[in-house]
Write an enzyme that holds these catalytic residues in place. Sequence first.
Site, short mmCIF file in Angstrom:
data_model
loop_
_atom_site.label_atom_id
_atom_site.label_comp_id
_atom_site.label_asym_id
_atom_site.label_seq_id
_atom_site.Cartn_x
_atom_site.Cartn_y
_atom_site.Cartn_z
N ASN A 11 98.47 63.67 -0.04
CA ASN A 11 98.29 62.22 0.03
C ASN A 11 96.91 61.84 -0.49
O ASN A 11 95.90 62.09 0.17
CB ASN A 11 98.47 61.78 1.50
CG ASN A 11 98.46 60.27 1.65
OD1 ASN A 11 97.89 59.55 0.84
ND2 ASN A 11 99.08 59.81 2.71
N LYS A 14 94.56 59.74 1.78
CA LYS A 14 93.73 60.43 2.77
C LYS A 14 92.44 60.93 2.15
O LYS A 14 91.38 60.94 2.79
CB LYS A 14 94.50 61.61 3.40
CG LYS A 14 95.51 61.19 4.46
CD LYS A 14 96.01 62.39 5.23
CE LYS A 14 96.96 61.96 6.33
NZ LYS A 14 97.43 63.12 7.14
N ASP A 71 96.87 65.86 12.49
CA ASP A 71 98.19 65.42 12.91
C ASP A 71 97.99 64.29 13.91
O ASP A 71 97.05 64.32 14.73
CB ASP A 71 98.99 66.56 13.53
CG ASP A 71 100.49 66.25 13.54
OD1 ASP A 71 100.94 65.42 12.72
OD2 ASP A 71 101.22 66.84 14.34
N ASP A 157 101.81 50.29 14.16
CA ASP A 157 100.72 49.32 14.24
C ASP A 157 101.14 47.94 14.75
O ASP A 157 100.42 47.32 15.54
CB ASP A 157 100.03 49.17 12.88
CG ASP A 157 99.20 50.39 12.50
OD1 ASP A 157 99.17 51.36 13.29
OD2 ASP A 157 98.59 50.38 11.41
N LYS A 177 89.96 47.31 11.93
CA LYS A 177 90.84 48.40 12.36
C LYS A 177 90.23 49.76 12.05
O LYS A 177 90.23 50.66 12.90
CB LYS A 177 92.21 48.26 11.67
CG LYS A 177 93.21 49.31 12.10
CD LYS A 177 94.62 48.97 11.63
CE LYS A 177 94.75 49.07 10.13
NZ LYS A 177 96.15 48.94 9.69
N HIS A 182 91.94 55.82 15.90
CA HIS A 182 91.87 57.20 16.36
C HIS A 182 91.43 58.16 15.27
O HIS A 182 90.69 59.11 15.52
CB HIS A 182 93.24 57.62 16.91
CG HIS A 182 94.38 57.14 16.06
ND1 HIS A 182 94.68 55.80 15.91
CD2 HIS A 182 95.28 57.81 15.31
CE1 HIS A 182 95.73 55.68 15.09
NE2 HIS A 182 96.10 56.86 14.70
N ARG A 183 91.87 57.91 14.05
CA ARG A 183 91.49 58.79 12.93
C ARG A 183 89.99 58.69 12.67
O ARG A 183 89.32 59.69 12.41
CB ARG A 183 92.29 58.41 11.69
CG ARG A 183 92.04 59.32 10.50
CD ARG A 183 93.06 59.06 9.41
NE ARG A 183 92.71 59.78 8.20
CZ ARG A 183 92.90 61.08 8.02
NH1 ARG A 183 93.43 61.80 8.99
NH2 ARG A 183 92.57 61.67 6.89
#
Length: 200
Positions: A11, A14, A71, A157, A177, A182-183
Amino acid sequence: MSQTVVIATRNRHKLAELSELMPGLEIDFKTLDDFPGAPEVIEDGATLEENAAKKARSAAFFCGLWALADDTGLHVDALGGAPGVYSARYAGPGCSYAENNIKLLAELGDLPAEKRTARFCCVMSLCSPGGSLITVEGRLEGSIAFSASGENGFGYDPLFIVAGSGKTLAELTSAGKNSIIHRSDAVKKMRPYLARLSGG
């Protein structure tokens, strides 16, 4: 000279996201697309930690480089932590985001707001070429709405109300956001380890 770290994904989004979240590091991030023949990893772990570790190890061993994998899952307290590790395929193999959301709302039914608590978790693993692992976890607390709201997001979301905000993730601006998700939390915790690799 910069350190090369493989992100265990194909991806490109990312790749761009990590580069934005980790400015100033002397690290050359690559993806599996830069390594022809890199194996696909079946995410069959019982936990987010197992899946992240499995992906990181596979990439590190194949590429002979440090590798980073993550993950992510949504854990709803009233559902015993489900969908958890099955978040992406909660409604079944090949399901859409909308189908996952429909199933989640059906499972919760008319459960009152105070019992709809949930959290997003992102587990990130960094693996050395020799197999040593560093694992961190990022979290975002909140609850599940009674219906979808907002256009700025994907997955769960539109249903996830951020604790203390009264808004779903999909109702927040991208900048707002990205600073709390969390990421981002996991990346902040992983950054010191990556900084050591880059000599920073």
